[in-house]
Design an enzyme around this catalytic site. Sequence first.
Site, PDB file in Angstrom:
ATOM      1  N   ASN A  94      25.144  23.765   6.368  1.00 39.39           N
ATOM      2  CA  ASN A  94      26.137  23.349   7.364  1.00 39.39           C
ATOM      3  C   ASN A  94      25.584  22.348   8.376  1.00 39.39           C
ATOM      4  OD1 ASN A  94      28.503  23.786   9.376  1.00 39.39           O
ATOM      5  ND2 ASN A  94      26.681  24.425  10.507  1.00 39.39           N
ATOM      6  N   SER A 147      31.487  15.661   4.020  1.00 44.91           N
ATOM      7  CA  SER A 147      32.384  14.993   4.965  1.00 44.91           C
ATOM      8  C   SER A 147      33.229  13.991   4.194  1.00 44.91           C
ATOM      9  CB  SER A 147      31.563  14.246   6.020  1.00 44.91           C
ATOM     10  OG  SER A 147      32.359  13.268   6.669  1.00 44.91           O
ATOM     11  N   TYR A 160      24.894   8.232   7.470  1.00 44.12           N
ATOM     12  CA  TYR A 160      25.500   9.571   7.407  1.00 44.12           C
ATOM     13  C   TYR A 160      26.324   9.700   6.123  1.00 44.12           C
ATOM     14  CZ  TYR A 160      28.622  13.395   9.076  1.00 44.12           C
ATOM     15  OH  TYR A 160      29.362  14.552   9.224  1.00 44.12           O
ATOM     16  N   ALA A 161      27.111   8.663   5.811  1.00 46.60           N
ATOM     17  CA  ALA A 161      27.960   8.681   4.608  1.00 46.60           C
ATOM     18  C   ALA A 161      27.104   8.760   3.349  1.00 46.60           C
ATOM     19  CB  ALA A 161      28.836   7.428   4.570  1.00 46.60           C
ATOM     20  N   ALA A 162      25.997   8.013   3.331  1.00 49.69           N
ATOM     21  CA  ALA A 162      25.113   8.040   2.164  1.00 49.69           C
ATOM     22  C   ALA A 162      24.542   9.439   1.964  1.00 49.69           C
ATOM     23  CB  ALA A 162      23.986   7.027   2.345  1.00 49.69           C
ATOM     24  N   LYS A 164      25.841  12.321   3.012  1.00 48.48           N
ATOM     25  CA  LYS A 164      26.897  13.268   2.619  1.00 48.48           C
ATOM     26  C   LYS A 164      27.316  13.053   1.166  1.00 48.48           C
ATOM     27  CE  LYS A 164      27.474  15.641   6.434  1.00 48.48           C
ATOM     28  NZ  LYS A 164      27.106  17.072   6.465  1.00 48.48           N
TER      29      LYS A 164
HETATM   30  N1  NAP Z   1      33.093  17.799  13.307  1.00 44.49           N
HETATM   31  C1  NAP Z   1      33.638  17.040  12.380  1.00 44.49           C
HETATM   32  O1  NAP Z   1      34.645  16.328  12.600  1.00 44.49           O
HETATM   33  C2  NAP Z   1      33.083  17.036  10.985  1.00 44.49           C
HETATM   34  C3  NAP Z   1      33.775  16.326   9.993  1.00 44.49           C
HETATM   35  C4  NAP Z   1      33.285  16.334   8.692  1.00 44.49           C
HETATM   36  C5  NAP Z   1      32.141  17.054   8.387  1.00 44.49           C
HETATM   37  N2  NAP Z   1      31.485  17.737   9.368  1.00 44.49           N
HETATM   38  C6  NAP Z   1      30.299  18.491   8.980  1.00 44.49           C
HETATM   39  O2  NAP Z   1      30.476  19.847   9.348  1.00 44.49           O
HETATM   40  C7  NAP Z   1      29.184  20.444   9.601  1.00 44.49           C
HETATM   41  C8  NAP Z   1      29.218  21.171  10.937  1.00 44.49           C
HETATM   42  O3  NAP Z   1      29.495  20.220  11.932  1.00 44.49           O
HETATM   43  P1  NAP Z   1      29.871  20.621  13.431  1.00 44.49           P
HETATM   44  O4  NAP Z   1      30.913  19.645  13.834  1.00 44.49           O
HETATM   45  O5  NAP Z   1      30.115  22.078  13.532  1.00 44.49           O
HETATM   46  O6  NAP Z   1      28.506  20.205  14.158  1.00 44.49           O
HETATM   47  P2  NAP Z   1      27.882  20.663  15.579  1.00 44.49           P
HETATM   48  O7  NAP Z   1      28.917  21.338  16.396  1.00 44.49           O
HETATM   49  O8  NAP Z   1      27.203  19.456  16.101  1.00 44.49           O
HETATM   50  O9  NAP Z   1      26.784  21.745  15.126  1.00 44.49           O
HETATM   51  C9  NAP Z   1      25.701  21.336  14.345  1.00 44.49           C
HETATM   52  C10 NAP Z   1      24.771  22.510  14.132  1.00 44.49           C
HETATM   53  O10 NAP Z   1      23.649  22.064  13.374  1.00 44.49           O
HETATM   54  C11 NAP Z   1      22.448  22.243  14.120  1.00 44.49           C
HETATM   55  N3  NAP Z   1      21.559  21.117  13.850  1.00 44.49           N
HETATM   56  C12 NAP Z   1      21.821  19.795  14.065  1.00 44.49           C
HETATM   57  N4  NAP Z   1      20.761  19.064  13.728  1.00 44.49           N
HETATM   58  C13 NAP Z   1      19.808  19.933  13.279  1.00 44.49           C
HETATM   59  C14 NAP Z   1      18.483  19.772  12.816  1.00 44.49           C
HETATM   60  N5  NAP Z   1      17.886  18.567  12.748  1.00 44.49           N
HETATM   61  N6  NAP Z   1      17.782  20.871  12.451  1.00 44.49           N
HETATM   62  C15 NAP Z   1      18.356  22.095  12.532  1.00 44.49           C
HETATM   63  N7  NAP Z   1      19.614  22.300  12.966  1.00 44.49           N
HETATM   64  C16 NAP Z   1      20.322  21.237  13.347  1.00 44.49           C
HETATM   65  C17 NAP Z   1      22.908  22.290  15.584  1.00 44.49           C
HETATM   66  O11 NAP Z   1      21.989  22.967  16.440  1.00 44.49           O
HETATM   67  P3  NAP Z   1      20.805  22.168  17.242  1.00 44.49           P
HETATM   68  O12 NAP Z   1      21.403  20.896  17.745  1.00 44.49           O
HETATM   69  O13 NAP Z   1      20.358  23.111  18.302  1.00 44.49           O
HETATM   70  O14 NAP Z   1      19.744  21.923  16.227  1.00 44.49           O
HETATM   71  C18 NAP Z   1      24.203  23.070  15.423  1.00 44.49           C
HETATM   72  O15 NAP Z   1      23.921  24.442  15.254  1.00 44.49           O
HETATM   73  C19 NAP Z   1      28.191  19.280   9.516  1.00 44.49           C
HETATM   74  O16 NAP Z   1      27.600  19.264   8.238  1.00 44.49           O
HETATM   75  C20 NAP Z   1      29.049  18.044   9.696  1.00 44.49           C
HETATM   76  O17 NAP Z   1      28.483  16.894   9.093  1.00 44.49           O
HETATM   77  C21 NAP Z   1      31.923  17.746  10.651  1.00 44.49           C
END
Ligand code: NAP
Length: 252
Positions: A94, A147, A160-162, A164
């Site tokens: 995730n 994504s 990021y796209a690459a 994903k």
């Molecule tokens: N939000 C959107 O619109 C959206 C759309 C499409 C896909 N997604 C995907 O959905 C997933 C969840 O996204 P979200 O929106 O819930 O993100 P978020 O709220 O930013 O949460 C990201 C989580 O990942 C952890 N994290 C980030 N970088 C990290 C690293 N280098 N090492 C370890 N942990 C890390 C963060 O904790 P720390 O920062 O403390 O490490 C946090 O727990 C992601 O894969 C994202 O690409 C999101």
Amino acid sequence: MTDDAGGRPPGRRVAVVSGGSRGLGALLVERLLTDGWTVATFSRSPSEFVEKTAATAPEHFLWDQADLTDFKALRQFVRDVTRRFGRIDLLINNAAVLDGQQLFLTERPERIAAGITANLTGPIVLTQACARVMSLGGQGQIVNVSSINAIRGYRGVAVYAAAKAGLNGMTRALARELGPMNIRVNSVVPGFFESDLTTNVTDTNRERIQRRTPLGRIASIDEIADAVSFVVSPHASFITGQSIVIDGGITC
Ligand SMILES: NC(=O)c1ccc[n+]([C@@H]2O[C@H](COP(=O)([O-])OP(=O)(O)OC[C@H]3O[C@@H](n4cnc5c(N)ncnc54)[C@H](OP(=O)(O)O)[C@@H]3O)[C@@H](O)[C@H]2O)c1
């Protein structure tokens, strides 16, 4: 969130969720715990959610500090989880980082490499470590949170796209390689939803997304978690190697 019935050993099932401190990851951790799973998660820093959950479910919840770019730490985390809980039945890849929109023409190579390491290589290393444990248990599941950037072109997110799109490729290849070990592998492919990851998205862009979405609104984070719950459930027991899009139709 229940799981496949097929071939799993009895006892409390164990899920590894990367980035379970906030956003979608925290919601998935919460749902899995409610459904009787033991959950291990990591992120770079703790959060109120992590502290509260560790206090209320100390037996069945583990949080550790680890960075997706630190491969040794990821492998150590999986060793610690296996030592403490004895098994891994589910991995949800995730965690991801998105450092705002980047102009590709001026992007520095170090930042390109960092983006690929955090969003693709780290998850691959974590997947390998977890899949080894699953293979010993004769079953398992891997869900990669991708994504819509992986399947449609959007400006400012090339790296990021690459990464994903790479996750979706891994999903298909691993479904073939791990299927004979009774391990299912799928991607969920969300469109935009509100979280810390998307705080930089301007109101104008939010309105544009809403306008271009056939269902005329932005997803709730629960709707994204529902898709993960489905993929993990017995209702999806014959689904593997697929990328399931949850975007209100914006990419159709
Ligand atoms: N939000 C959107 O619109 C959206 C759309 C499409 C896909 N997604 C995907 O959905 C997933 C969840 O996204 P979200 O929106 O819930 O993100 P978020 O709220 O930013 O949460 C990201 C989580 O990942 C952890 N994290 C980030 N970088 C990290 C690293 N280098 N090492 C370890 N942990 C890390 C963060 O904790 P720390 O920062 O403390 O490490 C946090 O727990 C992601 O894969 C994202 O690409 C999101």
